[in-house]
Design an enzyme around this catalytic site. Structure first.
Site, PDB file in Angstrom:
ATOM      1  N   GLY A   2       0.835  -1.214   0.000  1.00  0.00           N
ATOM      2  CA  GLY A   2       0.000   0.000   0.000  1.00  0.00           C
ATOM      3  C   GLY A   2       0.862   1.253   0.000  1.00  0.00           C
ATOM      4  NE  ARG A  51      14.115  16.343  -1.794  1.00  0.00           N
ATOM      5  CZ  ARG A  51      14.609  16.838  -0.666  1.00  0.00           C
ATOM      6  NH1 ARG A  51      14.538  16.130   0.453  1.00  0.00           N
ATOM      7  NH2 ARG A  51      15.188  18.031  -0.663  1.00  0.00           N
ATOM      8  CB  ALA A  52      15.942  10.698   2.014  1.00  0.00           C
ATOM      9  NE  ARG A  97      -2.063  -4.634  -1.271  1.00  0.00           N
ATOM     10  CZ  ARG A  97      -1.692  -3.916  -0.209  1.00  0.00           C
ATOM     11  NH1 ARG A  97      -0.589  -4.208   0.423  1.00  0.00           N
ATOM     12  NH2 ARG A  97      -2.439  -2.917   0.222  1.00  0.00           N
ATOM     13  CG  ASP A 139       3.727  -7.586   8.245  1.00  0.00           C
ATOM     14  OD1 ASP A 139       4.661  -7.518   9.045  1.00  0.00           O
ATOM     15  OD2 ASP A 139       2.980  -8.571   8.100  1.00  0.00           O
ATOM     16  CB  THR A 159       2.696   0.607   6.391  1.00  0.00           C
ATOM     17  OG1 THR A 159       1.328   0.330   6.713  1.00  0.00           O
ATOM     18  CG2 THR A 159       3.531   0.349   7.638  1.00  0.00           C
ATOM     19  CG  ASP A 198      -1.781  -0.523   7.986  1.00  0.00           C
ATOM     20  OD1 ASP A 198      -2.564   0.379   7.634  1.00  0.00           O
ATOM     21  OD2 ASP A 198      -1.660  -1.601   7.372  1.00  0.00           O
ATOM     22  CG  ASP A 233       1.113  -3.040  10.571  1.00  0.00           C
ATOM     23  OD1 ASP A 233       1.969  -2.375   9.948  1.00  0.00           O
ATOM     24  OD2 ASP A 233       0.401  -3.888  10.007  1.00  0.00           O
ATOM     25  CG  MET A 245      -7.752   1.901   5.618  1.00  0.00           C
ATOM     26  SD  MET A 245      -6.662   2.258   4.240  1.00  0.00           S
ATOM     27  CE  MET A 245      -7.679   1.752   2.875  1.00  0.00           C
ATOM     28  NE  ARG A 254      -2.307  -4.993   5.202  1.00  0.00           N
ATOM     29  CZ  ARG A 254      -2.705  -5.372   3.997  1.00  0.00           C
ATOM     30  NH1 ARG A 254      -3.333  -6.476   3.834  1.00  0.00           N
ATOM     31  NH2 ARG A 254      -2.444  -4.648   2.949  1.00  0.00           N
ATOM     32  CE  LYS A 279     -19.579  12.850  25.898  1.00  0.00           C
ATOM     33  NZ  LYS A 279     -18.356  12.286  25.468  1.00  0.00           N
ATOM     34  CB  SER A 302     -23.988  13.454  18.848  1.00  0.00           C
ATOM     35  OG  SER A 302     -22.910  14.215  19.313  1.00  0.00           O
ATOM     36  CG  HIS A 339      -8.149   3.233  -0.739  1.00  0.00           C
ATOM     37  ND1 HIS A 339      -9.223   2.393  -0.686  1.00  0.00           N
ATOM     38  CD2 HIS A 339      -7.041   2.457  -0.794  1.00  0.00           C
ATOM     39  CE1 HIS A 339      -8.786   1.132  -0.732  1.00  0.00           C
ATOM     40  NE2 HIS A 339      -7.470   1.153  -0.799  1.00  0.00           N
TER      41      HIS A 339
HETATM   42  O1  F6P Z   1      -1.515  -1.622   4.594  1.00  0.00           O
HETATM   43  C1  F6P Z   1      -2.123  -0.426   4.255  1.00  0.00           C
HETATM   44  C2  F6P Z   1      -3.582  -0.596   4.004  1.00  0.00           C
HETATM   45  O2  F6P Z   1      -4.123   0.660   3.679  1.00  0.00           O
HETATM   46  C3  F6P Z   1      -4.375  -1.268   5.123  1.00  0.00           C
HETATM   47  O3  F6P Z   1      -4.696  -0.399   6.181  1.00  0.00           O
HETATM   48  C4  F6P Z   1      -5.566  -1.788   4.375  1.00  0.00           C
HETATM   49  O4  F6P Z   1      -6.101  -2.915   5.021  1.00  0.00           O
HETATM   50  C5  F6P Z   1      -5.005  -2.171   3.039  1.00  0.00           C
HETATM   51  O5  F6P Z   1      -3.810  -1.424   2.877  1.00  0.00           O
HETATM   52  C6  F6P Z   1      -5.910  -1.921   1.861  1.00  0.00           C
HETATM   53  O6  F6P Z   1      -5.268  -2.388   0.728  1.00  0.00           O
HETATM   54  P1  F6P Z   1      -5.755  -2.093  -0.783  1.00  0.00           P
HETATM   55  O7  F6P Z   1      -5.445  -0.667  -1.104  1.00  0.00           O
HETATM   56  O8  F6P Z   1      -4.955  -3.038  -1.600  1.00  0.00           O
HETATM   57  O9  F6P Z   1      -7.210  -2.357  -0.804  1.00  0.00           O
END
Ligand code: F6P
Length: 326
Positions: free
Chosen positions: A14, A24-25, A75, A106, A129, A131, A133, A173, A175, A217, A219, A256
Protein backbone atom coordinates in the site's frame (compact mmCIF):
# COMPACT_ATOMS: atom_id res chain seq x y z
CA UNK A 1 30.72 -2.25 1.20
CA UNK A 2 33.60 -2.05 -1.22
CA UNK A 3 33.93 -0.98 -4.86
CA UNK A 4 31.39 0.78 -7.04
CA UNK A 5 27.90 0.44 -5.63
CA UNK A 6 24.56 0.66 -7.37
CA UNK A 7 21.46 0.97 -5.17
CA UNK A 8 18.05 -0.17 -6.40
CA UNK A 9 15.02 1.44 -4.71
CA UNK A 10 11.46 0.19 -4.78
CA UNK A 11 8.18 0.88 -3.04
CA UNK A 12 5.83 -2.01 -2.44
CA UNK A 13 2.42 -2.78 -0.94
CA UNK A 14 0.00 0.00 0.00
CA UNK A 15 1.28 3.49 -0.81
CA UNK A 16 1.88 5.81 2.14
CA UNK A 17 2.41 9.59 2.28
CA UNK A 18 6.12 10.23 2.74
CA UNK A 19 7.27 7.43 0.45
CA UNK A 20 8.41 10.05 -2.06
CA UNK A 21 10.37 11.90 0.60
CA UNK A 22 12.06 8.57 1.41
CA UNK A 23 12.85 7.87 -2.27
CA UNK A 24 14.37 11.34 -2.52
CA UNK A 25 16.49 10.86 0.59
CA UNK A 26 17.77 7.43 -0.46
CA UNK A 27 18.60 8.67 -3.98
CA UNK A 28 20.37 11.82 -2.90
CA UNK A 29 22.32 10.22 -0.05
CA UNK A 30 23.45 7.46 -2.39
CA UNK A 31 24.59 9.94 -5.05
CA UNK A 32 26.25 12.11 -2.38
CA UNK A 33 28.32 9.07 -1.44
CA UNK A 34 29.31 8.35 -5.04
CA UNK A 35 26.87 5.49 -5.67
CA UNK A 36 24.69 4.90 -8.68
CA UNK A 37 20.94 4.59 -8.25
CA UNK A 38 18.26 2.65 -10.10
CA UNK A 39 14.55 3.26 -9.62
CA UNK A 40 12.53 0.06 -9.79
CA UNK A 41 8.97 0.64 -10.94
CA UNK A 42 5.92 -1.13 -9.44
CA UNK A 43 7.69 -2.82 -6.56
CA UNK A 44 8.73 -6.44 -6.85
CA UNK A 45 6.62 -6.71 -9.96
CA UNK A 46 8.97 -4.30 -11.79
CA UNK A 47 11.98 -6.31 -10.65
CA UNK A 48 10.50 -9.30 -12.44
CA UNK A 49 9.29 -7.45 -15.53
CA UNK A 50 12.55 -5.47 -15.75
CA UNK A 51 11.15 -1.97 -15.28
CA UNK A 52 14.36 -0.51 -13.93
CA UNK A 53 15.57 3.00 -14.73
CA UNK A 54 18.67 5.04 -13.86
CA UNK A 55 17.95 7.70 -11.22
CA UNK A 56 19.74 11.05 -10.95
CA UNK A 57 19.14 13.79 -8.37
CA UNK A 58 16.68 15.45 -10.83
CA UNK A 59 14.45 12.35 -10.83
CA UNK A 60 13.56 13.13 -7.25
CA UNK A 61 13.16 16.90 -7.56
CA UNK A 62 9.88 18.45 -6.45
CA UNK A 63 8.49 15.26 -4.89
CA UNK A 64 8.99 15.72 -1.13
CA UNK A 65 5.53 17.28 -0.84
CA UNK A 66 3.70 14.69 -2.98
CA UNK A 67 1.66 11.81 -1.60
CA UNK A 68 1.72 8.38 -3.26
CA UNK A 69 4.93 7.09 -4.80
CA UNK A 70 6.59 8.18 -8.05
CA UNK A 71 7.94 4.62 -8.37
CA UNK A 72 4.36 3.26 -8.33
CA UNK A 73 3.58 0.25 -6.22
CA UNK A 74 2.03 -3.17 -6.48
CA UNK A 75 1.38 -6.33 -4.53
CA UNK A 76 3.24 -8.99 -6.57
CA UNK A 77 1.95 -12.56 -6.51
CA UNK A 78 4.80 -13.70 -8.75
CA UNK A 79 7.44 -12.59 -6.27
CA UNK A 80 5.96 -15.11 -3.84
CA UNK A 81 7.18 -17.89 -6.13
CA UNK A 82 10.80 -19.12 -6.33
CA UNK A 83 10.65 -18.72 -10.10
CA UNK A 84 9.56 -15.09 -9.85
CA UNK A 85 12.35 -14.31 -7.41
CA UNK A 86 14.89 -16.01 -9.71
CA UNK A 87 13.87 -13.71 -12.59
CA UNK A 88 14.09 -10.75 -10.22
CA UNK A 89 17.63 -11.76 -9.24
CA UNK A 90 18.68 -12.13 -12.89
CA UNK A 91 17.44 -8.60 -13.58
CA UNK A 92 19.30 -7.27 -10.56
CA UNK A 93 22.54 -8.78 -11.90
CA UNK A 94 21.80 -7.48 -15.41
CA UNK A 95 21.54 -3.91 -14.11
CA UNK A 96 24.57 -4.21 -11.84
CA UNK A 97 22.51 -3.50 -8.72
CA UNK A 98 24.57 -4.27 -5.60
CA UNK A 99 22.00 -3.57 -2.87
CA UNK A 100 18.29 -2.85 -2.51
CA UNK A 101 16.32 -0.42 -0.41
CA UNK A 102 12.73 -1.59 0.00
CA UNK A 103 10.10 0.84 1.27
CA UNK A 104 6.89 -0.81 2.41
CA UNK A 105 4.95 -2.57 5.13
CA UNK A 106 4.78 -6.01 6.62
CA UNK A 107 4.27 -7.98 3.37
CA UNK A 108 6.97 -6.04 1.53
CA UNK A 109 9.57 -6.63 4.22
CA UNK A 110 8.59 -10.30 4.38
CA UNK A 111 9.36 -10.52 0.64
CA UNK A 112 12.65 -8.69 1.24
CA UNK A 113 13.63 -11.12 3.96
CA UNK A 114 12.95 -14.19 1.83
CA UNK A 115 14.83 -12.77 -1.15
CA UNK A 116 17.79 -11.57 0.91
CA UNK A 117 18.20 -14.99 2.49
CA UNK A 118 17.69 -16.93 -0.73
CA UNK A 119 20.28 -14.94 -2.72
CA UNK A 120 22.49 -13.67 0.12
CA UNK A 121 21.73 -10.18 -1.18
CA UNK A 122 22.02 -6.97 0.91
CA UNK A 123 18.66 -5.30 1.54
CA UNK A 124 17.70 -2.50 3.90
CA UNK A 125 14.02 -1.84 4.56
CA UNK A 126 12.17 1.35 5.46
CA UNK A 127 8.83 1.07 7.29
CA UNK A 128 6.40 2.68 4.84
CA UNK A 129 2.80 2.05 5.87
CA UNK A 130 -0.04 4.09 7.31
CA UNK A 131 -0.87 1.18 9.64
CA UNK A 132 2.05 1.75 12.05
CA UNK A 133 2.09 -2.00 12.66
CA UNK A 134 5.79 -2.82 12.33
CA UNK A 135 7.52 -4.01 15.45
CA UNK A 136 10.67 -2.21 16.61
CA UNK A 137 9.80 1.27 15.40
CA UNK A 138 7.78 3.85 17.33
CA UNK A 139 6.22 5.05 14.11
CA UNK A 140 6.14 4.37 10.37
CA UNK A 141 6.30 6.60 7.29
CA UNK A 142 2.74 7.71 6.45
CA UNK A 143 1.14 7.06 9.81
CA UNK A 144 1.17 10.68 11.01
CA UNK A 145 -0.37 11.95 7.76
CA UNK A 146 -3.09 9.29 7.82
CA UNK A 147 -3.85 10.11 11.46
CA UNK A 148 -4.23 13.78 10.59
CA UNK A 149 -6.51 12.92 7.68
CA UNK A 150 -8.68 10.86 10.02
CA UNK A 151 -8.87 13.69 12.54
CA UNK A 152 -9.83 16.25 9.88
CA UNK A 153 -12.52 13.90 8.55
CA UNK A 154 -13.96 13.13 11.98
CA UNK A 155 -14.07 16.85 12.81
CA UNK A 156 -16.33 17.32 9.79
CA UNK A 157 -18.54 14.32 10.55
CA UNK A 158 -18.94 15.60 14.11
CA UNK A 159 -20.88 18.60 12.79
CA UNK A 160 -23.55 16.28 11.41
CA UNK A 161 -23.44 13.95 14.41
CA UNK A 162 -24.12 16.87 16.75
CA UNK A 163 -26.73 18.59 14.59
CA UNK A 164 -28.76 15.42 14.03
CA UNK A 165 -28.02 13.86 17.44
CA UNK A 166 -26.71 10.68 15.88
CA UNK A 167 -24.29 7.90 16.66
CA UNK A 168 -21.62 7.62 13.97
CA UNK A 169 -19.48 4.54 13.47
CA UNK A 170 -16.45 5.59 11.48
CA UNK A 171 -14.29 2.82 10.06
CA UNK A 172 -10.60 3.48 9.68
CA UNK A 173 -7.80 1.45 8.10
CA UNK A 174 -5.08 -0.45 9.91
CA UNK A 175 -5.19 -4.00 8.58
CA UNK A 176 -5.92 -5.73 11.88
CA UNK A 177 -4.08 -3.09 13.94
CA UNK A 178 -5.73 -0.46 16.14
CA UNK A 179 -3.17 2.37 16.10
CA UNK A 180 -5.08 4.60 13.69
CA UNK A 181 -8.42 3.94 15.42
CA UNK A 182 -7.19 4.44 18.97
CA UNK A 183 -5.02 7.49 18.45
CA UNK A 184 -7.48 8.89 15.91
CA UNK A 185 -10.20 8.62 18.56
CA UNK A 186 -8.14 10.42 21.19
CA UNK A 187 -7.11 13.16 18.78
CA UNK A 188 -10.63 13.76 17.47
CA UNK A 189 -12.35 13.59 20.86
CA UNK A 190 -14.35 10.51 19.88
CA UNK A 191 -16.29 8.59 22.54
CA UNK A 192 -14.74 5.19 21.88
CA UNK A 193 -12.42 3.13 19.71
CA UNK A 194 -13.13 -0.46 18.80
CA UNK A 195 -9.86 -2.17 17.96
CA UNK A 196 -8.90 -5.77 17.17
CA UNK A 197 -6.32 -5.94 19.97
CA UNK A 198 -9.09 -5.60 22.59
CA UNK A 199 -11.92 -7.74 21.28
CA UNK A 200 -13.88 -7.43 24.55
CA UNK A 201 -14.55 -3.79 23.76
CA UNK A 202 -17.12 -4.95 21.23
CA UNK A 203 -19.17 -6.59 23.97
CA UNK A 204 -18.94 -3.50 26.12
CA UNK A 205 -20.35 -1.39 23.35
CA UNK A 206 -23.95 -1.66 24.53
CA UNK A 207 -22.99 -0.58 28.00
CA UNK A 208 -20.99 2.28 26.58
CA UNK A 209 -23.87 3.53 24.45
CA UNK A 210 -26.33 3.48 27.31
CA UNK A 211 -23.75 5.11 29.50
CA UNK A 212 -22.76 7.82 27.08
CA UNK A 213 -26.32 8.69 26.24
CA UNK A 214 -27.46 8.68 29.82
CA UNK A 215 -25.04 11.49 30.45
CA UNK A 216 -25.08 14.90 28.87
CA UNK A 217 -24.29 13.71 25.35
CA UNK A 218 -26.71 13.82 22.49
CA UNK A 219 -24.35 12.39 19.89
CA UNK A 220 -21.53 9.90 19.77
CA UNK A 221 -18.60 9.10 17.55
CA UNK A 222 -17.00 5.67 17.63
CA UNK A 223 -13.90 4.88 15.60
CA UNK A 224 -13.75 1.27 14.45
CA UNK A 225 -10.63 -0.44 13.13
CA UNK A 226 -11.25 -2.50 10.00
CA UNK A 227 -11.01 -6.13 11.08
CA UNK A 228 -13.03 -9.29 11.24
CA UNK A 229 -12.51 -9.20 14.99
CA UNK A 230 -14.28 -5.88 15.37
CA UNK A 231 -16.93 -6.71 12.78
CA UNK A 232 -16.14 -3.39 11.08
CA UNK A 233 -18.31 -0.29 11.31
CA UNK A 234 -21.19 -1.85 9.35
CA UNK A 235 -21.38 -4.88 11.61
CA UNK A 236 -21.34 -2.81 14.77
CA UNK A 237 -23.91 -0.36 13.49
CA UNK A 238 -26.27 -3.24 12.69
CA UNK A 239 -25.90 -4.58 16.22
CA UNK A 240 -26.62 -1.22 17.76
CA UNK A 241 -29.59 -0.59 15.47
CA UNK A 242 -31.11 -3.89 16.61
CA UNK A 243 -30.37 -3.47 20.29
CA UNK A 244 -31.10 0.25 20.56
CA UNK A 245 -33.68 1.12 17.89
CA UNK A 246 -34.28 4.47 19.57
CA UNK A 247 -30.94 5.80 18.32
CA UNK A 248 -30.22 7.28 14.92
CA UNK A 249 -27.15 5.43 13.66
CA UNK A 250 -24.92 6.18 10.66
CA UNK A 251 -21.77 4.63 9.21
CA UNK A 252 -18.86 6.25 7.39
CA UNK A 253 -16.01 4.20 5.95
CA UNK A 254 -13.09 6.56 5.39
CA UNK A 255 -11.29 4.17 3.03
CA UNK A 256 -8.45 5.22 0.77
CA UNK A 257 -8.78 8.90 1.57
CA UNK A 258 -6.54 7.92 4.50
CA UNK A 259 -3.71 6.85 2.23
CA UNK A 260 -3.49 9.99 0.12
CA UNK A 261 -2.46 13.60 0.40
CA UNK A 262 0.64 15.64 1.00
CA UNK A 263 2.73 14.22 3.86
CA UNK A 264 2.89 16.14 7.13
CA UNK A 265 6.17 17.74 8.18
CA UNK A 266 6.61 14.90 10.68
CA UNK A 267 6.36 12.26 7.96
CA UNK A 268 8.66 14.19 5.62
CA UNK A 269 11.32 14.50 8.31
CA UNK A 270 10.96 10.86 9.33
CA UNK A 271 11.21 9.68 5.72
CA UNK A 272 14.22 11.93 5.05
CA UNK A 273 16.07 10.69 8.13
CA UNK A 274 15.25 7.05 7.46
CA UNK A 275 16.11 7.30 3.76
CA UNK A 276 19.50 8.79 4.58
CA UNK A 277 20.05 6.14 7.28
CA UNK A 278 19.36 3.32 4.80
CA UNK A 279 22.44 4.27 2.77
CA UNK A 280 24.64 4.65 5.83
CA UNK A 281 23.40 1.27 7.05
CA UNK A 282 24.57 -0.29 3.77
CA UNK A 283 27.90 1.52 4.11
CA UNK A 284 28.26 -0.08 7.53
CA UNK A 285 27.59 -3.46 5.92
CA UNK A 286 24.23 -3.82 7.60
CA UNK A 287 21.87 -6.11 5.71
CA UNK A 288 18.42 -7.58 6.21
CA UNK A 289 17.49 -4.86 8.65
CA UNK A 290 14.69 -2.34 8.79
CA UNK A 291 15.46 1.20 9.86
CA UNK A 292 13.32 1.99 12.88
CA UNK A 293 12.97 4.96 15.20
CA UNK A 294 12.90 4.61 18.98
CA UNK A 295 12.82 7.66 21.26
CA UNK A 296 13.87 9.79 18.29
CA UNK A 297 16.98 7.67 17.66
CA UNK A 298 17.34 5.66 14.45
CA UNK A 299 17.90 1.96 15.05
CA UNK A 300 18.40 -1.23 13.02
CA UNK A 301 15.76 -3.90 13.48
CA UNK A 302 16.42 -7.32 11.88
CA UNK A 303 13.65 -8.18 9.40
CA UNK A 304 12.85 -11.30 11.38
CA UNK A 305 11.95 -9.21 14.45
CA UNK A 306 10.09 -6.44 12.62
CA UNK A 307 7.85 -8.88 10.79
CA UNK A 308 7.29 -11.71 13.23
CA UNK A 309 6.47 -9.80 16.40
CA UNK A 310 3.18 -8.05 16.84
CA UNK A 311 3.63 -4.43 17.79
CA UNK A 312 1.69 -3.85 21.01
CA UNK A 313 -0.71 -0.97 21.42
CA UNK A 314 -0.43 1.15 24.54
CA UNK A 315 -3.24 -0.12 26.74
CA UNK A 316 -3.24 2.99 28.91
CA UNK A 317 -4.45 4.97 25.89
CA UNK A 318 -7.78 3.16 26.17
CA UNK A 319 -8.13 4.54 29.68
CA UNK A 320 -7.18 7.98 28.47
CA UNK A 321 -9.92 7.77 25.87
CA UNK A 322 -12.48 6.52 28.40
CA UNK A 323 -11.63 9.18 30.96
CA UNK A 324 -11.71 12.03 28.49
CA UNK A 325 -15.00 11.00 26.89
CA UNK A 326 -17.17 11.29 30.04
O1 F6P B 1 -1.51 -1.62 4.59
C1 F6P B 1 -2.12 -0.43 4.26
C2 F6P B 1 -3.58 -0.60 4.00
O2 F6P B 1 -4.12 0.66 3.68
C3 F6P B 1 -4.38 -1.27 5.12
O3 F6P B 1 -4.70 -0.40 6.18
C4 F6P B 1 -5.57 -1.79 4.37
O4 F6P B 1 -6.10 -2.92 5.02
C5 F6P B 1 -5.01 -2.17 3.04
O5 F6P B 1 -3.81 -1.42 2.88
C6 F6P B 1 -5.91 -1.92 1.86
O6 F6P B 1 -5.27 -2.39 0.73
P1 F6P B 1 -5.76 -2.09 -0.78
O7 F6P B 1 -5.44 -0.67 -1.10
O8 F6P B 1 -4.95 -3.04 -1.60
O9 F6P B 1 -7.21 -2.36 -0.80
Amino acid sequence: MEGKQCIGILTSGGDAPGMNAAIRAVTRTAIYNGFEVRGIMRGYKGLITDEIIPFQTENVSNIIQQGGTILKTARSEEFRTAEGRKTAYENILKHGITALVVIGGDGSLTGARIFATEYNFPIVGLPGTIDNDLFGTDTTIGYDTALNTIVQSVDKIRDTATSHERIFFIEVMGREAGFLALNGAIASGAEAAIIPEIATEVDQLGEFIQHGFRKSKNSSIVLVAESELTGGAMGLAERVKNEFPQYDVRVTILGHIQRGGSPTATDRILASRMGEAAIYALLEDQRNVMIGIQNDELVYIPFSKAIKNQKPIKHELLNTLKTLSI
